[in-house]
Motif scaffolding. Structure first.
Motif, PDB file in Angstrom:
ATOM      1  N   VAL A 120     124.694  21.220 -26.204  1.00  0.00           N
ATOM      2  CA  VAL A 120     123.596  20.730 -25.378  1.00  0.00           C
ATOM      3  C   VAL A 120     123.446  21.590 -24.135  1.00  0.00           C
ATOM      4  O   VAL A 120     122.341  22.001 -23.758  1.00  0.00           O
ATOM      5  N   LEU A 121     124.562  21.872 -23.464  1.00  0.00           N
ATOM      6  CA  LEU A 121     124.513  22.700 -22.255  1.00  0.00           C
ATOM      7  C   LEU A 121     124.042  24.111 -22.577  1.00  0.00           C
ATOM      8  O   LEU A 121     123.244  24.697 -21.837  1.00  0.00           O
ATOM      9  N   LEU A 122     124.516  24.661 -23.683  1.00  0.00           N
ATOM     10  CA  LEU A 122     124.136  26.023 -24.054  1.00  0.00           C
ATOM     11  C   LEU A 122     122.673  26.113 -24.463  1.00  0.00           C
ATOM     12  O   LEU A 122     122.052  27.174 -24.349  1.00  0.00           O
ATOM     13  N   ALA A 123     122.110  24.999 -24.940  1.00  0.00           N
ATOM     14  CA  ALA A 123     120.699  24.993 -25.343  1.00  0.00           C
ATOM     15  C   ALA A 123     119.762  25.005 -24.143  1.00  0.00           C
ATOM     16  O   ALA A 123     118.581  25.299 -24.272  1.00  0.00           O
ATOM     17  N   LEU A 124     120.290  24.696 -22.956  1.00  0.00           N
ATOM     18  CA  LEU A 124     119.438  24.630 -21.771  1.00  0.00           C
ATOM     19  C   LEU A 124     118.950  26.001 -21.330  1.00  0.00           C
ATOM     20  O   LEU A 124     117.849  26.151 -20.813  1.00  0.00           O
ATOM     21  N   LYS A 125     119.797  27.016 -21.493  1.00  0.00           N
ATOM     22  CA  LYS A 125     119.487  28.377 -21.066  1.00  0.00           C
ATOM     23  C   LYS A 125     119.036  28.355 -19.603  1.00  0.00           C
ATOM     24  O   LYS A 125     119.768  28.011 -18.714  1.00  0.00           O
ATOM     25  N   ASN A 126     117.787  28.750 -19.357  1.00  0.00           N
ATOM     26  CA  ASN A 126     117.270  28.747 -17.981  1.00  0.00           C
ATOM     27  C   ASN A 126     116.417  27.524 -17.704  1.00  0.00           C
ATOM     28  O   ASN A 126     115.603  27.500 -16.790  1.00  0.00           O
ATOM     29  N   GLY A 127     116.612  26.468 -18.505  1.00  0.00           N
ATOM     30  CA  GLY A 127     115.729  25.322 -18.430  1.00  0.00           C
ATOM     31  C   GLY A 127     115.998  24.367 -17.299  1.00  0.00           C
ATOM     32  O   GLY A 127     115.176  23.497 -17.029  1.00  0.00           O
ATOM     33  N   ILE A 128     117.123  24.496 -16.622  1.00  0.00           N
ATOM     34  CA  ILE A 128     117.435  23.559 -15.548  1.00  0.00           C
ATOM     35  C   ILE A 128     118.336  24.239 -14.526  1.00  0.00           C
ATOM     36  O   ILE A 128     119.208  25.043 -14.874  1.00  0.00           O
ATOM     37  N   LYS A 129     118.101  23.952 -13.270  1.00  0.00           N
ATOM     38  CA  LYS A 129     118.885  24.548 -12.192  1.00  0.00           C
ATOM     39  C   LYS A 129     120.276  23.937 -12.158  1.00  0.00           C
ATOM     40  O   LYS A 129     120.449  22.733 -12.351  1.00  0.00           O
ATOM     41  N   LEU A 130     121.285  24.789 -11.904  1.00  0.00           N
ATOM     42  CA  LEU A 130     122.662  24.317 -11.812  1.00  0.00           C
ATOM     43  C   LEU A 130     122.920  23.772 -10.414  1.00  0.00           C
ATOM     44  O   LEU A 130     123.344  24.495  -9.507  1.00  0.00           O
ATOM     45  N   GLU A 131     122.656  22.500 -10.243  1.00  0.00           N
ATOM     46  CA  GLU A 131     122.796  21.856  -8.946  1.00  0.00           C
ATOM     47  C   GLU A 131     124.267  21.782  -8.524  1.00  0.00           C
ATOM     48  O   GLU A 131     125.162  21.688  -9.359  1.00  0.00           O
ATOM     49  N   LYS A 132     124.495  21.801  -7.234  1.00  0.00           N
ATOM     50  CA  LYS A 132     125.848  21.581  -6.721  1.00  0.00           C
ATOM     51  C   LYS A 132     126.219  20.104  -6.826  1.00  0.00           C
ATOM     52  O   LYS A 132     127.387  19.759  -6.999  1.00  0.00           O
ATOM     53  N   ASP A 133     125.220  19.231  -6.683  1.00  0.00           N
ATOM     54  CA  ASP A 133     125.464  17.790  -6.775  1.00  0.00           C
ATOM     55  C   ASP A 133     125.525  17.411  -8.252  1.00  0.00           C
ATOM     56  O   ASP A 133     124.526  17.448  -8.975  1.00  0.00           O
ATOM     57  N   PHE A 134     126.715  17.023  -8.698  1.00  0.00           N
ATOM     58  CA  PHE A 134     126.945  16.738 -10.110  1.00  0.00           C
ATOM     59  C   PHE A 134     126.087  15.582 -10.609  1.00  0.00           C
ATOM     60  O   PHE A 134     125.454  15.656 -11.667  1.00  0.00           O
ATOM     61  N   ASP A 135     126.004  14.478  -9.851  1.00  0.00           N
ATOM     62  CA  ASP A 135     125.226  13.319 -10.278  1.00  0.00           C
ATOM     63  C   ASP A 135     123.740  13.659 -10.376  1.00  0.00           C
ATOM     64  O   ASP A 135     123.061  13.225 -11.311  1.00  0.00           O
ATOM     65  N   TYR A 136     123.239  14.418  -9.410  1.00  0.00           N
ATOM     66  CA  TYR A 136     121.826  14.804  -9.437  1.00  0.00           C
ATOM     67  C   TYR A 136     121.544  15.661 -10.671  1.00  0.00           C
ATOM     68  O   TYR A 136     120.535  15.480 -11.357  1.00  0.00           O
ATOM     69  N   PHE A 137     122.442  16.583 -10.956  1.00  0.00           N
ATOM     70  CA  PHE A 137     122.274  17.447 -12.118  1.00  0.00           C
ATOM     71  C   PHE A 137     122.221  16.626 -13.406  1.00  0.00           C
ATOM     72  O   PHE A 137     121.357  16.845 -14.267  1.00  0.00           O
ATOM     73  N   LEU A 138     123.125  15.649 -13.542  1.00  0.00           N
ATOM     74  CA  LEU A 138     123.174  14.843 -14.760  1.00  0.00           C
ATOM     75  C   LEU A 138     121.919  13.993 -14.914  1.00  0.00           C
ATOM     76  O   LEU A 138     121.366  13.885 -16.014  1.00  0.00           O
ATOM     77  N   CYS A 139     121.456  13.397 -13.820  1.00  0.00           N
ATOM     78  CA  CYS A 139     120.227  12.596 -13.882  1.00  0.00           C
ATOM     79  C   CYS A 139     119.032  13.473 -14.231  1.00  0.00           C
ATOM     80  O   CYS A 139     118.163  13.077 -15.023  1.00  0.00           O
ATOM     81  N   SER A 140     118.976  14.666 -13.652  1.00  0.00           N
ATOM     82  CA  SER A 140     117.887  15.594 -13.933  1.00  0.00           C
ATOM     83  C   SER A 140     117.919  16.036 -15.392  1.00  0.00           C
ATOM     84  O   SER A 140     116.890  16.076 -16.079  1.00  0.00           O
ATOM     85  N   LEU A 141     119.120  16.369 -15.880  1.00  0.00           N
ATOM     86  CA  LEU A 141     119.273  16.777 -17.275  1.00  0.00           C
ATOM     87  C   LEU A 141     118.803  15.681 -18.218  1.00  0.00           C
ATOM     88  O   LEU A 141     118.065  15.931 -19.175  1.00  0.00           O
ATOM     89  N   ALA A 142     119.208  14.434 -17.960  1.00  0.00           N
ATOM     90  CA  ALA A 142     118.826  13.330 -18.828  1.00  0.00           C
ATOM     91  C   ALA A 142     117.334  13.035 -18.740  1.00  0.00           C
ATOM     92  O   ALA A 142     116.673  12.792 -19.750  1.00  0.00           O
ATOM     93  N   LYS A 143     116.801  13.073 -17.519  1.00  0.00           N
ATOM     94  CA  LYS A 143     115.379  12.778 -17.326  1.00  0.00           C
ATOM     95  C   LYS A 143     114.504  13.802 -18.046  1.00  0.00           C
ATOM     96  O   LYS A 143     113.488  13.455 -18.663  1.00  0.00           O
ATOM     97  N   LEU A 144     114.886  15.065 -17.989  1.00  0.00           N
ATOM     98  CA  LEU A 144     114.124  16.114 -18.660  1.00  0.00           C
ATOM     99  C   LEU A 144     114.429  16.168 -20.149  1.00  0.00           C
ATOM    100  O   LEU A 144     113.570  16.519 -20.956  1.00  0.00           O
TER     101      LEU A 144
END
Length: 518
Positions: A120-144
């Protein structure tokens, strides 16, 4: 499986990871560390856990939870969500008000404990920014990811013994940022207005700062098609299936769908037909049920009581098979629809699906171009869905919705609150003929029809909101309805309109509470 322990900022320890990768990861944020580990271990499941919950991690359940590779799961052991409950002002989906006692579909992820497959992470490629805030990143990943076919859940089985713990809470600035990045820009302003109207909070700076963030709502880089889905849940291939069909005054259409069922490559076990006719002393007009030979048993019930909710509830009492196909009497299906659907259900290991249902004259490809993947459905189709019958024992169609709207949505919420997610299958398709006869032969008399101030919204819609939505979602709906309805009604004086709308809203709440007693 690789387990990654962290302390909110850095990776602290891992189990089963390459030491060289770990050394490199230790100098990075948790998000960057996950990607580094995923690159080095592309076939592994990655599990994260806060150090405070290490002894509570329920390792024995993890393989059952991740029964295929296109799943993202987490659990927040605290009653305090990462994003403030004010997110309900913005989104009215069933993914906001989480039932934390069961596996529940949601994009609201937590960095406390969870997991995802490296693919799943490897499929993202450049599709999502690697946030420093782990929770924000996870919510963003799930929302998108959810609209793209990533299946996301809050899963209490990740931890033992109903463990509790502290969790991070995002600031109001982060909330506005999330809304700006994941919704249309107008919702940023609506959040600001709702906070003023209902909480007497003026959050001007957070709103202004949020406007400088770039939207993430349109993202063609995120694709999960390459990730094979094959659930490890073992199902019996020789399952039985009941088909539920309520009908009223549609003899020809009912006959056609029975013929479609007759020629299925996977023939149903029973077809449960609830025939309604409000005329006292009337009898069944469905002579073909006994005059012809059918390859399935027909359970025919005749009633003078009309209403789809009652009819389907009668049908639920007569279910005996492993699965149920909820069908309308004016649909048409291809000969292999049941077989294809059951095969796909086994692939995904799910217990409830709604199939794509469209009218014959629709340009289906254009209308549903963004719905060509399997994803978590926010509704339920009572005329185009398959459900595992064990789940239905504690479900029924609310009689308060009879002759109104909302029974499908409410039934879907009953399924979710038992831990049963609902997936949308774009294939196979069902054609809905929208028959011009049948339905309500006489317009039902509603108890609020003679009200001076007609309830707004419909009391059945309000009933759904009161049963299933958070307080913020209810108020957010009120604001959007107030804005949309203004141009459709006759009162153009804003003050008079506001006073009148408030009266209509109050009457809707009154009648919704009356419907609760039904």
């Amino acid at each position: 499986m690789i387990i990654i322990y962290h302390n909110n900022n850095k990776v602290v320890a891992t189990e089963s990871a390459n030491l060289d990768v770990l050394a490199k990861a230790n100098n990075s944020s948790i998000v960057s560390s996950l990607f580094e580990i995923a690159k080095a271990n592309p076939d592994d499941l990655l599990v994260w856990c806060h150090m405070s919950l290490k002894n509570q991690l329920n390792s024995t359940e993890i393989e059952k939870i991740f029964h295929h590779r296109r799943i993202l799961v987490s659990y927040n052991p605290s009653d305090i969500p990462f994003l403030d409950e004010s997110i309900g002002y913005v989104e009215d989906s069933p993914f906001i008000k989480i039932n934390k006692s069961v596996s529940f579909p949601t994009w609201q992820m937590s960095g406390m404990v969870g997991g995802v497959h490296s693919e799943v992470l490897l499929a993202l490629k450049n599709g999502i920014k690697l946030e420093k805030d782990f929770d924000y990143f996870l919510c963003s990943l799930a929302k998108l990811g959810m609209p793209k076919g990533l299946l996301c859940y809050s899963e209490p089985k990740l931890l033992k013994n109903n463990a509790h713990g502290l969790t991070k809470k995002a600031s109001i600035y982060v909330l506005f940022q999330f809304v700006k990045q994941h919704y249309k820009t107008r919702w940023t302003f609506l959040l600001f207005l709702n906070l003023i109207f209902y909480e007497r909070k003026i959050k001007l700076l957070p709103m202004v700062f949020a406007l400088f963030y770039r939207s993430r709502t349109v993202n063609n880089y995120i694709k999960f098609d390459s990730i094979n889905v094959q659930s490890s849940i073992n199902r019996n291939d020789k399952i039985t299936l009941d088909v539920v069909i309520p009908t009223i005054g549609r003899k020809k259409y009912l006959y056609d769908i029975l013929v479609d069922l007759k020629v299925q490559t996977y023939v149903p076990t029973n077809v449960i037909i609830i025939e309604q006719n409000p005329t006292v002393g009337s009898k069944s007009e469905l002579d073909f049920l006994t005059n012809e030979i059918w390859p399935f048993a027909i359970k025919h019930r005749f009633t003078n009581q009309t209403g789809a909710c009652n009819a389907r509830n009668v049908a639920l009492e007569n279910i005996t098979s492993d699965w149920v196909f909820f069908a309308d009497d004016d649909i048409r299906i291809e000969p292999d629809l049941i077989q294809k659907t059951l095969d796909k259900i086994n692939r995904y290991g799910t217990k409830a699906v709604t199939l794509k249902c469209y009218q014959n004259n629709d340009d289906a490809s254009a209308r549903d171009s963004n719905r060509e993947v399997v994803f978590q459905w926010g509704s339920f189709g009572a005329g185009c869905s398959f459900v595992f019958s064990e789940i239905l024992k504690n479900c029924k169609f609310g009689m308060g919705y009879e002759f109104g709207f909302g029974e499908d949505l409410d039934f879907g919420m009953q399924l979710r609150n038992q831990g049963c997610d609902i997936l949308y299958f774009p294939e196979p398709k069902i054609i809905h003929l929208k028959a011009p006869v049948g339905g309500f032969r006489t317009k039902p008399t509603l108890r609020w029809q003679k009200e001076t101030d007609q309830p707004k919204p419909s009391p059945t819609v309000m009933l759904y909101l009161l049963f299933n939505n958070s307080k913020q979602q209810q108020l957010g709906y009120k604001t959007t309805l107030f804005i949309k309805y203004y141009k459709l009604q006759k009162i153009k004086n804003p003050i008079r309109y506001f006073i009148n709308f408030r009266k209509q809203w109050d009457r809707s709440i009154f009648w919704a509470n009356e419907l609760k007693k039904t």
